[in-house]
Design a protein around this motif. Structure first.
Motif, short mmCIF file in Angstrom:
data_model
loop_
_atom_site.label_atom_id
_atom_site.label_comp_id
_atom_site.label_asym_id
_atom_site.label_seq_id
_atom_site.Cartn_x
_atom_site.Cartn_y
_atom_site.Cartn_z
N TYR A 1 -4.30 5.83 0.27
CA TYR A 1 -4.88 6.27 -0.88
C TYR A 1 -5.49 7.79 -0.82
O TYR A 1 -5.56 8.52 -1.58
CB TYR A 1 -6.09 5.33 -1.09
CG TYR A 1 -7.17 5.91 -2.14
CD1 TYR A 1 -6.68 5.99 -3.55
CD2 TYR A 1 -8.56 6.21 -1.93
CE1 TYR A 1 -7.40 6.32 -4.37
CE2 TYR A 1 -9.16 6.65 -3.15
CZ TYR A 1 -8.76 6.93 -4.32
OH TYR A 1 -9.42 7.30 -5.40
N PHE B 1 1.65 4.27 -2.92
CA PHE B 1 1.78 5.64 -2.60
C PHE B 1 2.85 6.41 -2.97
O PHE B 1 3.11 7.55 -3.38
CB PHE B 1 1.36 5.99 -1.16
CG PHE B 1 1.47 7.53 -0.77
CD1 PHE B 1 0.71 8.52 -1.05
CD2 PHE B 1 2.53 7.85 0.24
CE1 PHE B 1 0.76 9.74 -0.86
CE2 PHE B 1 2.82 9.14 0.32
CZ PHE B 1 1.93 10.11 0.01
N LEU C 1 -3.87 1.75 -6.40
CA LEU C 1 -4.02 1.83 -4.89
C LEU C 1 -5.47 1.97 -4.26
O LEU C 1 -5.89 1.39 -3.37
CB LEU C 1 -3.30 2.97 -4.30
CG LEU C 1 -3.17 3.29 -2.69
CD1 LEU C 1 -2.83 2.13 -2.01
CD2 LEU C 1 -2.24 4.50 -2.67
N GLY C 2 -6.23 2.94 -4.88
CA GLY C 2 -7.70 3.07 -4.67
C GLY C 2 -8.54 1.90 -4.83
O GLY C 2 -9.51 1.67 -4.12
N PRO D 1 -6.91 10.08 -9.63
CA PRO D 1 -6.40 8.95 -10.21
C PRO D 1 -7.26 8.32 -11.53
O PRO D 1 -8.37 8.51 -11.48
CB PRO D 1 -6.74 7.96 -8.99
CG PRO D 1 -7.01 9.03 -7.82
CD PRO D 1 -7.55 10.26 -8.24
N GLU E 1 0.95 -1.25 -0.14
CA GLU E 1 0.02 0.09 0.08
C GLU E 1 0.86 1.29 -0.02
O GLU E 1 0.72 2.27 -0.61
CB GLU E 1 -0.94 -0.05 1.10
CG GLU E 1 -1.88 -1.29 1.22
CD GLU E 1 -2.39 -1.33 2.64
OE1 GLU E 1 -2.73 -0.36 3.29
OE2 GLU E 1 -2.91 -2.61 2.85
N ALA F 1 -2.00 5.69 -8.35
CA ALA F 1 -3.01 6.06 -7.13
C ALA F 1 -4.14 5.33 -7.58
O ALA F 1 -5.10 4.87 -6.33
CB ALA F 1 -3.22 7.49 -7.34
N THR G 1 3.60 6.93 -6.55
CA THR G 1 2.56 8.11 -6.86
C THR G 1 3.31 9.56 -6.57
O THR G 1 3.41 10.54 -7.45
CB THR G 1 1.04 8.17 -6.00
OG1 THR G 1 0.50 7.14 -6.25
CG2 THR G 1 0.36 9.46 -6.45
N TYR H 1 -6.94 -0.71 -2.22
CA TYR H 1 -7.03 -0.42 -0.79
C TYR H 1 -7.63 0.96 -0.53
O TYR H 1 -7.09 2.03 -0.04
CB TYR H 1 -5.65 -0.34 -0.18
CG TYR H 1 -4.83 -1.72 -0.65
CD1 TYR H 1 -4.70 -2.74 0.18
CD2 TYR H 1 -3.89 -1.51 -1.63
CE1 TYR H 1 -4.29 -3.94 -0.30
CE2 TYR H 1 -3.13 -2.62 -1.98
CZ TYR H 1 -3.47 -3.79 -1.29
OH TYR H 1 -2.60 -4.91 -1.65
N PRO H 2 -9.23 1.02 -0.98
CA PRO H 2 -9.71 2.23 -0.91
C PRO H 2 -10.14 2.92 0.37
O PRO H 2 -10.32 4.11 0.26
CB PRO H 2 -11.01 1.88 -1.63
CG PRO H 2 -11.40 0.46 -1.22
CD PRO H 2 -9.99 -0.17 -1.27
#
Length: 270
Positions: A241, A209, A231-232, A255, A205, A228, A212, A235-236
């Motif tokens: 995120y 980031f 990631l969202g 994103p 996770e 991003a 990003t 792992y929202p």
């Protein structure tokens, strides 16, 4: 542990020789001592808790009668005894020699397990070189791949998860260092390793980031958006995120996943 209880692999069906005093032990050390005598002397010493003496006896047998059935069993005993005494380098030496000489033997799985355990117990903290940690991973992986039905596989898989988490953590530590120094390419390479090789660890996770961050700092906005977005998607609800979304949003972006990016491909392959 199971391997401490597996006595059947440590002994042969030969009557034990009575264990005498020091003079008797010296006499048994003569080069013409039969292998079965040396072997059972080693077993007797081990059963009496004299692990150092037992180790020496099995080492002597291995030197005098290499490649014999007794030497083969002595190697198993040597690995077991050295591990019990915390002599992990010697454990690995005996285990590797056994696997090399007897790759198809049923006890090779046990030897790989002991080798992996020996490396595992020597793993340094996250700030130091992780060569030993990688060796532990290699031994456990070899055990799992070659002997998937072995009784040692479940524990090896459990330990392997810990090993991978440590290796992923090391990559993150180095990547953060490069990111702080604004060496973005070097940082990206480290975070990429986490995403590709240690994707099932708790570090992925943060790695997304940091990707990003690094790509955005380089002006490679599409890759920053993809990191991003992935990631969202996965792992929202994490702070990572939220931070990635906020970073892009400040620049007027959001994103957006590019399906051709290596980041997208890495997650599709899992």
């Amino acid at each position: 542990m199971q391997f401490f209880l597996r006595m059947s692999i440590l002994a042969l069906p030969v009557a034990l020789v009575a264990c005498g005093g020091k003079d008797d032990l010296d006499e048994l050390a003569l080069n013409d001592t039969p292998p079965e005598v040396l072997f059972n002397e080693g077993l007797a010493l081990r059963s009496q808790g004299k692990l150092g003496d037992s180790t020496e006896k099995f080492e002597e047998l291995d030197k005098l009668y290499p490649y014999s059935e007794y030497s083969k069993k002595s190697l198993v005993n040597l690995a077991f005894l050295n591990y019990s005494r915390g002599k992990y380098t010697e454990t690995v030496t005996a285990a590797k020699r056994f696997v090399t000489l007897y790759p198809g033997d049923q006890d090779s799985a046990y030897m790989l397990y002991l080798a992996g355990q020996s490396y595992f117990r020597q793993m340094p903290d996250i700030t130091r070189d992780q060569a030993v940690t990688r060796k532990s991973a290699a031994a456990f992986n070899e055990l799992i791949q070659r002997y998937p039905d072995s009784e040692y596989v479940p524990d090896a898989e459990k330990k392997l998860r810990i090993v991978k988490d440590q290796l992923g953590g090391k990559e993150m530590q180095v990547g953060r260092y490069y990111l702080k120094k604004r060496n973005y390419i070097a940082a990206i390479n480290r975070f990429k390793t986490v995403v590709v090789e240690y994707q099932t660890t708790r570090h992925v996770e943060e790695a997304l980031f940091r990707l990003t961050e690094a790509y955005y700092a380089l002006g490679v906005v599409s890759e920053a958006q993809t990191a991003a977005a992935v990631l969202g998607h996965n792992y929202p609800d994490t702070q990572w995120y939220k931070d990635a979304f906020s970073l892009l949003n400040k620049g007027g972006y959001e994103p957006s996943e590019d399906s051709g990016s290596w980041i997208s491909r890495a997650f599709r392959s899992v």
